[in-house]
Design a protein around this motif. Structure first.
Motif, PDB file in Angstrom:
ATOM      1  N   GLY A 249       0.917   5.162  10.833  1.00 21.39           N
ATOM      2  CA  GLY A 249      -0.215   6.469  10.696  1.00 21.39           C
ATOM      3  C   GLY A 249      -1.220   6.161  10.078  1.00 21.39           C
ATOM      4  N   ARG A 250      -1.424   5.086   9.326  1.00 19.81           N
ATOM      5  CA  ARG A 250      -2.313   4.770   8.163  1.00 19.81           C
ATOM      6  C   ARG A 250      -3.536   3.715   8.646  1.00 19.81           C
ATOM      7  NH1 ARG A 250      -1.333   6.827   3.063  1.00 19.81           N
ATOM      8  NH2 ARG A 250      -3.495   6.435   2.767  1.00 19.81           N
ATOM      9  N   SER A 251      -2.887   2.322   8.930  1.00 19.66           N
ATOM     10  CA  SER A 251      -3.606   0.985   8.931  1.00 19.66           C
ATOM     11  C   SER A 251      -2.675   0.083   9.379  1.00 19.66           C
ATOM     12  CB  SER A 251      -4.209   0.862   7.780  1.00 19.66           C
ATOM     13  OG  SER A 251      -5.070  -0.550   8.083  1.00 19.66           O
ATOM     14  N   ARG A 252      -3.183  -0.905  10.037  1.00 20.48           N
ATOM     15  CA  ARG A 252      -2.700  -2.233  10.304  1.00 20.48           C
ATOM     16  C   ARG A 252      -3.020  -3.361   9.375  1.00 20.48           C
ATOM     17  NH1 ARG A 252      -3.506  -5.061  14.516  1.00 20.48           N
ATOM     18  NH2 ARG A 252      -1.312  -5.647  14.983  1.00 20.48           N
ATOM     19  N   PHE A 253      -2.359  -4.341   9.026  1.00 22.98           N
ATOM     20  CA  PHE A 253      -2.632  -5.370   7.975  1.00 22.98           C
ATOM     21  C   PHE A 253      -2.450  -6.800   8.570  1.00 22.98           C
ATOM     22  CE2 PHE A 253      -2.069  -1.547   5.560  1.00 22.98           C
ATOM     23  CZ  PHE A 253      -2.902  -1.708   4.460  1.00 22.98           C
ATOM     24  N   ARG A 254      -3.428  -7.748   8.302  1.00 21.96           N
ATOM     25  CA  ARG A 254      -3.245  -8.892   8.754  1.00 21.96           C
ATOM     26  C   ARG A 254      -2.626  -9.839   7.521  1.00 21.96           C
ATOM     27  NH1 ARG A 254      -8.438 -12.041   9.783  1.00 21.96           N
ATOM     28  NH2 ARG A 254      -8.465 -12.383   7.252  1.00 21.96           N
ATOM     29  N   SER A 263       6.507 -20.878  -5.509  1.00 24.45           N
ATOM     30  CA  SER A 263       7.139 -19.376  -5.212  1.00 24.45           C
ATOM     31  C   SER A 263       6.384 -18.838  -3.920  1.00 24.45           C
ATOM     32  CB  SER A 263       6.831 -18.697  -6.515  1.00 24.45           C
ATOM     33  OG  SER A 263       7.657 -19.059  -7.547  1.00 24.45           O
ATOM     34  N   VAL A 264       6.994 -17.774  -3.372  1.00 20.95           N
ATOM     35  CA  VAL A 264       6.174 -17.033  -2.360  1.00 20.95           C
ATOM     36  C   VAL A 264       5.227 -16.302  -2.979  1.00 20.95           C
ATOM     37  CG1 VAL A 264       6.332 -15.238  -0.539  1.00 20.95           C
ATOM     38  CG2 VAL A 264       8.530 -16.914  -1.104  1.00 20.95           C
ATOM     39  N   GLY A 265       3.850 -16.203  -2.162  1.00 22.77           N
ATOM     40  CA  GLY A 265       2.672 -15.580  -2.415  1.00 22.77           C
ATOM     41  C   GLY A 265       2.226 -15.005  -0.929  1.00 22.77           C
ATOM     42  N   ALA A 266       1.511 -14.128  -1.244  1.00 20.36           N
ATOM     43  CA  ALA A 266       0.862 -13.278   0.094  1.00 20.36           C
ATOM     44  C   ALA A 266      -0.266 -12.512   0.132  1.00 20.36           C
ATOM     45  CB  ALA A 266       2.153 -12.335   0.845  1.00 20.36           C
ATOM     46  N   VAL A 267      -1.011 -12.253   1.081  1.00 18.78           N
ATOM     47  CA  VAL A 267      -2.399 -11.823   0.990  1.00 18.78           C
ATOM     48  C   VAL A 267      -2.346 -11.008   2.047  1.00 18.78           C
ATOM     49  CG1 VAL A 267      -4.930 -11.666   1.096  1.00 18.78           C
ATOM     50  CG2 VAL A 267      -3.587 -13.316  -0.337  1.00 18.78           C
ATOM     51  N   MET A 268      -2.364  -9.502   2.165  1.00 19.22           N
ATOM     52  CA  MET A 268      -2.587  -8.727   3.146  1.00 19.22           C
ATOM     53  C   MET A 268      -3.936  -7.791   3.278  1.00 19.22           C
ATOM     54  SD  MET A 268       1.150  -6.905   2.774  1.00 19.22           S
ATOM     55  CE  MET A 268       1.410  -6.644   4.393  1.00 19.22           C
ATOM     56  N   ARG A 269      -4.558  -8.111   4.439  1.00 19.82           N
ATOM     57  CA  ARG A 269      -5.961  -7.387   4.599  1.00 19.82           C
ATOM     58  C   ARG A 269      -5.766  -6.448   5.711  1.00 19.82           C
ATOM     59  NH1 ARG A 269     -10.929 -11.321   5.463  1.00 19.82           N
ATOM     60  NH2 ARG A 269     -10.402 -11.103   3.114  1.00 19.82           N
ATOM     61  N   ALA A 270      -6.466  -5.389   5.203  1.00 18.90           N
ATOM     62  CA  ALA A 270      -6.540  -4.056   5.845  1.00 18.90           C
ATOM     63  C   ALA A 270      -7.369  -4.197   7.217  1.00 18.90           C
ATOM     64  CB  ALA A 270      -7.025  -2.989   5.068  1.00 18.90           C
TER      65      ALA A 270
END
Length: 526
Positions: A249-254, A263-270
């Motif tokens: 209901g808000r947004s999708r993220f890449r 170690s695991v890292g992540a970037v999530m773009r709106a």
């Protein structure tokens, strides 16, 4: 979980440490420092890791299980057998923090918070009538599973095994973090070990206040909670993952998941649910003409985070609303979702619907497309197929990570071997329709970003220069090409300065030629 009271041997400590590194929750550097501290203080490596907040209880339990040859039950990956889960009476299950997981013939597999407690294993066996196969599990996850099976326990029932996080930190919900991104008008969420979550707002990184730096265990837990089993396996095999995630209901993220220092890292773009109207993006009016073309190649270029995907989505949406055509997209991952309007739109995601850009494009011409969107032209085969499609009567939109129009043309040509480059120049001169190069500039008031855009239209003069290999002369044609809708990056920056949208200082940081920019600002025209 304990080792049954035995002191951990140095060989077991090494096995435990290597397991944590391979699980991507602890860097080799941090492991070496922790082992040196353990030797210096004459204490178990487990105590050092927990005291310094380097790993979480769940990952440490998994590592301890590995050292003694026990199976570890990860409740986020292992579904419970409904009958096995309710076989152990609640009083016994809560007393010994034990959950029935599955059956192995006549035996019952049980996850214990302390599988080294022989009395607990015996008690569960007597209560169920089964031979027990003891496995290890996270104390927190076992407590949570018991509450799901039997209902939330009272404080007295929970005893030492309730739902309090044993790591002493709040259990972070990725949806709450992503909601913060939306509420603060951010574009990206950064998650990396040793740092609190960070949100990019108007181009500037800002840590989330009130959250302590996260360790590798917490990052892994947050990210793995939103990945499918297939995605987890792909990440562990390739050590990289591109995917998408929806905040309902808000947004999708890449989503991009990666490893850094083990170690695991992540970037999530709106990615907004709604596709923005092209007229609202602040781009020159000439850009809209590209959506009305019957055929040819249109490139949208610029650095990462410059809004290329948003521009392409708006152009595709114009076609979708105004023409009865078949639109095929190949993306990694799918970002904006297009519904069928006047056109039929099929969107294919690399890794989910096709193996690669080149593989998808090899077959796309057999799918009766009118318009093709290539998320990124990464290699020779993809570029070659895109050029062929544009040359044979299709409208092709694609992106490149280049800084200006001439560089984009050079990038395409330079991908090919020297003996093919003249042929590619001829092919590109015939098929190219235009190039939009854009960058997002922080506004003077610090409350947003403005788009600066360079536009190249493929006029006969431009086509001749491409064919003859005189790419360096294209910039001069663009400077004098206003009547064809052409704009250089410096002209766009100068206009933004004169309108008071961006500062002179940042315009000079982003310009192509400082003298040209100074002259354009002072002259007040092109």
């Amino acid at each position: 979980m304990s080792l049954g009271g035995q002191e951990m041997l140095s060989s077991q400590a090494r096995v435990l440490g290597e397991f944590l590194v391979e699980r991507h929750v602890l860097s080799r550097d941090d492991l070496a420092i922790a082992m040196a501290e353990a030797r210096r203080q004459s204490e178990p490596i487990t105590q050092v890791l927990i005291r310094n907040g380097l790993v979480g209880e769940k990952d440490l339990t998994a590592a301890l299980a590995e050292t003694v040859g026990l199976r570890f039950i990860d409740f986020t990956e292992t579904p419970l057998h409904p009958e096995a889960a309710t076989t152990i009476p609640e009083s016994v299950a809560r007393e010994y923090l034990a959950v029935g997981v599955d059956f192995d013939g006549p035996r019952l597999i049980v996850a214990f918070a302390d599988p080294g407690n022989d009395a607990g294993v015996v008690a569960v066996g007597q209560a169920t009538g089964y031979e027990i196969v003891a496995a290890a599990g996270s104390r927190y996850e076992i407590g949570h599973a018991l509450d799901q099976i039997f209902g939330v326990a009272s404080v007295a029932q929970q005893g030492s095994g309730g739902l309090e996080n044993p790591d002493g930190a709040p259990v972070l919900d990725v949806n709450e973090l992503l909601a913060m991104v939306i509420e603060r008008g951010g574009s990206d969420l950064h998650l990396t070990a040793g740092s609190a979550p960070v949100i990019r707002v108007n181009g500037e990184l800002k840590p989330v206040e009130g959250i302590e730096p996260l360790n590798g265990s917490q990052i892994r837990e947050i990210i793995y909670a939103i990945l499918t089993q297939k995605q987890r396996e792909k990440f562990e095999n390739e050590l990289e993952l591109d995917a998408s995630y929806t905040l309902p209901g808000r947004s999708r993220f890449r989503l991009n998941v990666f490893l850094q220092r083990d170690s695991v890292g992540a970037v999530m773009r709106a990615i907004p649910f709604e596709i923005v109207e092209l007229s609202s993006l602040g781009l020159p009016a000439a850009v809209e003409r590209f959506a009305d073309l019957p055929r040819g190649l249109v490139l949208v270029t610029g650095p990462t985070g410059s809004g290329k995907s948003t521009t392409l989505a708006s152009l595709i949406d114009i076609v979708n609303k105004t023409k009865a055509l078949h639109i095929m997209t190949v993306e990694d991952p799918i970002e904006f979702l297009h519904t069928h309007k006047k056109s039929v739109v099929n969107q294919r995601e690399v890794g989910e619907d096709t193996h690669s850009f080149s593989n998808a494009l090899r077959h796309v011409l057999r799918q009766d497309p009118d318009v093709i969107l290539v998320g990124e032209m990464r290699d020779l085969e993809t570029i070659s197929t895109a050029l062929t499609a544009a040359e044979t009567g299709h409208l092709v939109f694609a992106t490149l990570h280049t800084q200006d129009a001439p560089q984009s043309i050079d990038r395409i040509i330079d991908v090919f071997p020297a003996h093919q480059q003249q042929q590619i120049r001829v092919q590109l001169a015939a098929s190219l329709q235009g190039i939009v190069t854009q960058q997002l500039i922080p506004t003077s008031d610090g409350k947003g970003r403005a788009v600066a855009a360079e536009i190249l239209a493929a006029t006969p003069a431009v086509r001749n220069l491409i064919r003859e290999g005189k790419i360096h002369q294209i910039y001069s044609v663009m400077q004098a090409g206003a009547k064809h809708g052409m704009v250089t990056m410096d002209q766009s920056l100068a206009a933004l300065v004169r309108e008071g949208k961006i500062s002179r200082e940042i315009a000079f940081e982003r310009c192509t030629n400082e003298e040209d920019l100074k002259r354009l600002i002072q002259s007040g025209g092109f």
